[in-house]
Design a protein around this motif. Structure first.
Motif, PDB file in Angstrom:
ATOM      1  N   VAL A 102       0.852  -1.209   0.000  1.00  0.00           N
ATOM      2  CA  VAL A 102       0.000   0.000   0.000  1.00  0.00           C
ATOM      3  C   VAL A 102       0.881   1.250   0.000  1.00  0.00           C
ATOM      4  O   VAL A 102       0.494   2.291  -0.532  1.00  0.00           O
ATOM      5  CB  VAL A 102      -0.976   0.075   1.206  1.00  0.00           C
ATOM      6  CG1 VAL A 102      -2.152  -0.846   1.012  1.00  0.00           C
ATOM      7  CG2 VAL A 102      -0.277  -0.195   2.530  1.00  0.00           C
ATOM      8  N   ILE A 103       2.081   1.137   0.581  1.00  0.00           N
ATOM      9  CA  ILE A 103       2.982   2.307   0.651  1.00  0.00           C
ATOM     10  C   ILE A 103       3.376   2.740  -0.768  1.00  0.00           C
ATOM     11  O   ILE A 103       3.234   3.904  -1.151  1.00  0.00           O
ATOM     12  CB  ILE A 103       4.269   1.976   1.457  1.00  0.00           C
ATOM     13  CG1 ILE A 103       3.937   1.446   2.848  1.00  0.00           C
ATOM     14  CG2 ILE A 103       5.181   3.200   1.532  1.00  0.00           C
ATOM     15  CD1 ILE A 103       5.170   0.904   3.619  1.00  0.00           C
ATOM     16  N   GLY A 104       3.873   1.792  -1.542  1.00  0.00           N
ATOM     17  CA  GLY A 104       4.340   2.117  -2.894  1.00  0.00           C
ATOM     18  C   GLY A 104       3.207   2.484  -3.837  1.00  0.00           C
ATOM     19  O   GLY A 104       3.360   3.366  -4.694  1.00  0.00           O
ATOM     20  N   GLU A 105       2.054   1.806  -3.664  1.00  0.00           N
ATOM     21  CA  GLU A 105       0.909   2.121  -4.535  1.00  0.00           C
ATOM     22  C   GLU A 105       0.466   3.566  -4.328  1.00  0.00           C
ATOM     23  O   GLU A 105       0.184   4.290  -5.292  1.00  0.00           O
ATOM     24  CB  GLU A 105      -0.255   1.158  -4.282  1.00  0.00           C
ATOM     25  CG  GLU A 105       0.011  -0.299  -4.684  1.00  0.00           C
ATOM     26  CD  GLU A 105       0.191  -0.497  -6.188  1.00  0.00           C
ATOM     27  OE1 GLU A 105       0.038   0.462  -6.960  1.00  0.00           O
ATOM     28  OE2 GLU A 105       0.526  -1.628  -6.591  1.00  0.00           O
ATOM     29  N   GLU A 106       0.421   4.006  -3.064  1.00  0.00           N
ATOM     30  CA  GLU A 106       0.071   5.403  -2.802  1.00  0.00           C
ATOM     31  C   GLU A 106       1.168   6.337  -3.326  1.00  0.00           C
ATOM     32  O   GLU A 106       0.869   7.382  -3.927  1.00  0.00           O
ATOM     33  CB  GLU A 106      -0.104   5.636  -1.292  1.00  0.00           C
ATOM     34  CG  GLU A 106      -1.369   5.025  -0.711  1.00  0.00           C
ATOM     35  CD  GLU A 106      -1.472   5.207   0.808  1.00  0.00           C
ATOM     36  OE1 GLU A 106      -2.387   4.620   1.391  1.00  0.00           O
ATOM     37  OE2 GLU A 106      -0.653   5.932   1.403  1.00  0.00           O
ATOM     38  N   ALA A 107       2.410   5.954  -3.094  1.00  0.00           N
ATOM     39  CA  ALA A 107       3.532   6.828  -3.490  1.00  0.00           C
ATOM     40  C   ALA A 107       3.538   7.057  -5.011  1.00  0.00           C
ATOM     41  O   ALA A 107       3.858   8.163  -5.477  1.00  0.00           O
ATOM     42  CB  ALA A 107       4.857   6.232  -3.035  1.00  0.00           C
ATOM     43  N   LEU A 108       3.173   6.027  -5.774  1.00  0.00           N
ATOM     44  CA  LEU A 108       3.107   6.176  -7.237  1.00  0.00           C
ATOM     45  C   LEU A 108       2.142   7.301  -7.617  1.00  0.00           C
ATOM     46  O   LEU A 108       2.452   8.166  -8.441  1.00  0.00           O
ATOM     47  CB  LEU A 108       2.636   4.869  -7.876  1.00  0.00           C
ATOM     48  CG  LEU A 108       3.709   3.866  -8.265  1.00  0.00           C
ATOM     49  CD1 LEU A 108       3.078   2.518  -8.566  1.00  0.00           C
ATOM     50  CD2 LEU A 108       4.499   4.354  -9.477  1.00  0.00           C
ATOM     51  N   LYS A 109       0.955   7.280  -6.980  1.00  0.00           N
ATOM     52  CA  LYS A 109      -0.055   8.314  -7.283  1.00  0.00           C
ATOM     53  C   LYS A 109       0.451   9.687  -6.842  1.00  0.00           C
ATOM     54  O   LYS A 109       0.216  10.698  -7.505  1.00  0.00           O
ATOM     55  CB  LYS A 109      -1.356   8.032  -6.521  1.00  0.00           C
ATOM     56  CG  LYS A 109      -2.138   6.843  -7.026  1.00  0.00           C
ATOM     57  CD  LYS A 109      -3.495   6.774  -6.290  1.00  0.00           C
ATOM     58  CE  LYS A 109      -4.175   5.443  -6.514  1.00  0.00           C
ATOM     59  NZ  LYS A 109      -5.281   5.197  -5.608  1.00  0.00           N
ATOM     60  N   GLN A 110       1.132   9.716  -5.694  1.00  0.00           N
ATOM     61  CA  GLN A 110       1.575  11.002  -5.153  1.00  0.00           C
ATOM     62  C   GLN A 110       2.740  11.584  -5.951  1.00  0.00           C
ATOM     63  O   GLN A 110       2.821  12.805  -6.135  1.00  0.00           O
ATOM     64  CB  GLN A 110       1.931  10.840  -3.661  1.00  0.00           C
ATOM     65  CG  GLN A 110       0.672  10.624  -2.809  1.00  0.00           C
ATOM     66  CD  GLN A 110       0.979  10.024  -1.454  1.00  0.00           C
ATOM     67  OE1 GLN A 110       1.660   9.013  -1.357  1.00  0.00           O
ATOM     68  NE2 GLN A 110       0.478  10.645  -0.399  1.00  0.00           N
ATOM     69  N   MET A 111       3.629  10.720  -6.438  1.00  0.00           N
ATOM     70  CA  MET A 111       4.721  11.223  -7.294  1.00  0.00           C
ATOM     71  C   MET A 111       4.120  11.807  -8.569  1.00  0.00           C
ATOM     72  O   MET A 111       4.605  12.797  -9.113  1.00  0.00           O
ATOM     73  CB  MET A 111       5.713  10.103  -7.641  1.00  0.00           C
ATOM     74  CG  MET A 111       6.594   9.630  -6.504  1.00  0.00           C
ATOM     75  SD  MET A 111       7.643  10.861  -5.683  1.00  0.00           S
ATOM     76  CE  MET A 111       8.543  11.610  -7.002  1.00  0.00           C
ATOM     77  N   ASP A 112       3.039  11.181  -9.008  1.00  0.00           N
ATOM     78  CA  ASP A 112       2.333  11.683 -10.182  1.00  0.00           C
ATOM     79  C   ASP A 112       1.775  13.088  -9.903  1.00  0.00           C
ATOM     80  O   ASP A 112       1.867  13.991 -10.735  1.00  0.00           O
ATOM     81  CB  ASP A 112       1.207  10.691 -10.502  1.00  0.00           C
ATOM     82  CG  ASP A 112       0.811  10.761 -11.944  1.00  0.00           C
ATOM     83  OD1 ASP A 112       1.722  10.941 -12.776  1.00  0.00           O
ATOM     84  OD2 ASP A 112      -0.407  10.669 -12.237  1.00  0.00           O
ATOM     85  N   MET A 113       1.192  13.261  -8.694  1.00  0.00           N
ATOM     86  CA  MET A 113       0.681  14.584  -8.297  1.00  0.00           C
ATOM     87  C   MET A 113       1.821  15.611  -8.310  1.00  0.00           C
ATOM     88  O   MET A 113       1.627  16.785  -8.634  1.00  0.00           O
ATOM     89  CB  MET A 113       0.113  14.542  -6.864  1.00  0.00           C
ATOM     90  CG  MET A 113      -1.208  13.844  -6.722  1.00  0.00           C
ATOM     91  SD  MET A 113      -1.585  13.528  -4.966  1.00  0.00           S
ATOM     92  CE  MET A 113      -2.233  15.093  -4.471  1.00  0.00           C
ATOM     93  N   ALA A 114       3.024  15.154  -7.920  1.00  0.00           N
ATOM     94  CA  ALA A 114       4.183  16.055  -7.866  1.00  0.00           C
ATOM     95  C   ALA A 114       4.771  16.288  -9.255  1.00  0.00           C
ATOM     96  O   ALA A 114       5.659  17.129  -9.427  1.00  0.00           O
ATOM     97  CB  ALA A 114       5.246  15.470  -6.937  1.00  0.00           C
ATOM     98  N   GLY A 115       4.295  15.525 -10.228  1.00  0.00           N
ATOM     99  CA  GLY A 115       4.778  15.691 -11.608  1.00  0.00           C
ATOM    100  C   GLY A 115       6.189  15.158 -11.806  1.00  0.00           C
ATOM    101  O   GLY A 115       6.919  15.607 -12.697  1.00  0.00           O
ATOM    102  N   GLU A 116       6.598  14.195 -10.957  1.00  0.00           N
ATOM    103  CA  GLU A 116       7.954  13.641 -11.079  1.00  0.00           C
ATOM    104  C   GLU A 116       7.889  12.117 -10.957  1.00  0.00           C
ATOM    105  O   GLU A 116       6.862  11.545 -10.547  1.00  0.00           O
ATOM    106  CB  GLU A 116       8.854  14.188  -9.971  1.00  0.00           C
ATOM    107  CG  GLU A 116       8.914  15.709  -9.953  1.00  0.00           C
ATOM    108  CD  GLU A 116      10.258  16.231  -9.503  1.00  0.00           C
ATOM    109  OE1 GLU A 116      11.206  16.168 -10.302  1.00  0.00           O
ATOM    110  OE2 GLU A 116      10.340  16.712  -8.362  1.00  0.00           O
ATOM    111  N   TYR A 117       9.006  11.475 -11.288  1.00  0.00           N
ATOM    112  CA  TYR A 117       9.114  10.032 -11.104  1.00  0.00           C
ATOM    113  C   TYR A 117      10.495   9.794 -10.499  1.00  0.00           C
ATOM    114  O   TYR A 117      11.480  10.402 -10.945  1.00  0.00           O
ATOM    115  CB  TYR A 117       8.973   9.301 -12.451  1.00  0.00           C
ATOM    116  CG  TYR A 117       8.633   7.836 -12.302  1.00  0.00           C
ATOM    117  CD1 TYR A 117       7.313   7.409 -12.185  1.00  0.00           C
ATOM    118  CD2 TYR A 117       9.656   6.892 -12.250  1.00  0.00           C
ATOM    119  CE1 TYR A 117       7.010   6.063 -12.020  1.00  0.00           C
ATOM    120  CE2 TYR A 117       9.354   5.537 -12.082  1.00  0.00           C
ATOM    121  CZ  TYR A 117       8.031   5.127 -11.976  1.00  0.00           C
ATOM    122  OH  TYR A 117       7.721   3.791 -11.809  1.00  0.00           O
TER     123      TYR A 117
END
Ligand SMILES: Cc1ncc(COP(=O)(O)O)c(C=O)c1O
Length: 457
Positions: free
Chosen positions: A242-257
């Motif tokens: 769940v940590i990484g799945e959320e982080a993927l969406k949040q990095m997307d919000m930040a516009g970075e990978y």
């Protein structure tokens, strides 16, 4: 790109599925062996210790496993957790790197551990279990399971490594506040604990010994108690995704990978939790994110351990798995204050490390606490000493990017806060911590005690 610092998801964004790396892993899972017969374990053997639903998750190759509604409801007490851009730390370091961290310290127990504790308590309750046994080192796992057991009305017996029991009385009181019974391991409650005390009445204990005691207490309870483990096993790593799945969406919000994803490793669960969803991106979408596991030089199972079949515990009662190991008799030096003391590592992580999908580094404890203090003074959170290993590596990445004059996007997992770890901070601040490297000779010697396994893997 904005100047945003906190990237916050809503409850509706809480993942509905855990991600199972075994569906996509390019390396085949290695067999889990019975500690007596050394043949592959049967579900019947495992069912003495675990409820069937968790055994099925342990061997599942399904890519996504649905998170039960009851578990999601409790996750909502603290999930989704924030993704933070560590702007103040970046500034303090003067680095062009962008540093992000996933803040798992906001859970009620103060770490990522409730992500699996809640799930394990749920499946045990659903399977008819009345009581659980477990071990804990620094007390984070014990607190998380105590919390989860209180939510599902399960009794809990915790075997807490003696050295931590003595150094961290407040963690014990936290567990007791949630209704758990806590014992300093080695205890005189189990055959194995008594045998350790007979040899060394002053034994500081170890995670391997505490696991043996908790396994024995469950295995000899005539079915009254089951056992719960806070790391290493596939189902534990699964729940942490769940940590990484959320982080993927949040990095997307930040516009970075991220260019690099970093986590500390004890048994491998918080690192895998943040890293496996990004590894899926590498394996399936052609991403090239580096995945960096960070361990202490005092317990360097990935970087100095041997990749071999070994027992999961000191008494050789737990199943045998193929992993990087320092030997199941490993007792960490008393001087080591940073946690992450298990002798082995999650088998799926070890196999991926061997195959070159994951990198690992070992860091010394003074540099680790130095990084913890730098982070605390910039970001305002005193990290768990375990998490500080990840911070050390994240800072090193940011400093390397600075030296090279390059932009780098660094993401690390802040697996917990250190508010109960003041004795370790006191030792550091008063100059009482020494660096320590576990000797290669000790690893070599310990290999004589490995089980003689004939199975090819
Ligand atoms: C805060 C924290 N981070 C990390 C770990 C390491 O465990 P794992 O490798 O399973 O995440 C622990 C273990 O107890 C912990 O308490």
């Amino acid at each position: 790109m904005s100047d945003q610092t906190r990237f916050i998801l809503t409850e509706a964004d809480l993942p509905k599925y855990w991600y199972n790396i075994n569906a996509d892993s390019p390396v085949a899972p290695t067999p889990v062996l019975h500690p007596g017969t050394m043949e592959p374990v049967t579900p019947e053997f495992l069912s003495v210790l675990f409820p069937m639903e968790l055994i099925l998750q342990e061997i599942s190759t399904e890519r996504y496993i649905q998170i039960p509604d009851e578990v999601r409801e409790i996750y909502k007490l603290y999930r989704p957790t924030p993704l933070m851009r560590a702007r103040r730390l970046e500034k303090a370091l003067g680095t062009p790197a962008h540093i992000y961290y996933k803040n798992e310290s906001v859970s009620p127990a103060g770490s990522h551990k409730p992500n699996t504790a809640i799930a394990q308590a749920f499946y045990n309750k659903a399977g008819g279990t009345k009581a659980l046994t477990t071990e804990t080192g620094a007390g984070q796992w014990g607190s998380a399971l105590a919390l989860a057991c209180s939510f599902f009305d399960l009794a809990l017996e915790v075997y807490m490594v003696r050295v931590s029991y003595d150094q961290k009385p407040y963690r014990r009181i936290l567990m007791e506040s949630f209704g758990a019974q806590v014992h300093a391991s080695p205890t005189d409650r189990t055959n194995f604990g008594r045998s350790v005390l007979a040899e060394d009445p002053e034994s500081p204990g170890s995670l391997g010994i505490a696991i043996s005691e908790a396994v024995e207490a469950a295995a000899t309870s005539g079915g009254a108690k089951k056992y719960s483990l806070g790391s290493v096993l596939n189902h534990v790593l699964l729940h942490q995704t769940v940590i990484g799945e959320e982080a993927l969406k949040q990095m997307d919000m930040a516009g970075e990978y991220p260019d690099v994803v970093i986590g500390c490793v004890g048994g491998g669960s918080n690192f895998s939790g943040i890293a496996y969803p990004f590894l899926r991106g590498n394996l399936k979408d052609g991403r090239r994110t580096r995945l960096l596991a960070v361990e202490p030089t005092a317990a360097p199972s990935l970087t100095k351990g041997v990749y071999a079949f070994d027992y999961g515990d000191t008494a050789r009662m737990a199943p045998i798995v193929k992993m990087h190991t320092l030997g199941h008799d490993f007792v960490p030096p008393r001087i080591h204050a940073g946690g992450l003391r298990y002798h082995g590592m999650a088998p799926s992580l070890c196999a991926l490390y061997e195959a070159g999908h994951i990198e690992a580094v070992a860091v010394n404890q003074k540099a680790t606490f130095e990084a913890a203090i730098a982070f605390a003074r910039a970001e305002g959170i005193v990290p768990a000493p375990e998490s500080a290993h990840a911070i050390r590596a994240a800072i090193d990445e940011a400093l390397e990017a600075k030296a090279r004059g390059e932009k780098r996007v660094v993401l690390f997992n802040l697996s917990g806060h250190g508010n109960f770890d003041m004795s370790a901070y006191e030792a550091y601040l008063n100059g009482r911590l020494e660096d320590y490297e576990y000797p290669a000779d000790a690893v070599k010697e310990a290999m004589a005690g490995l089980p003689q396994v004939s199975i090819a893997a």
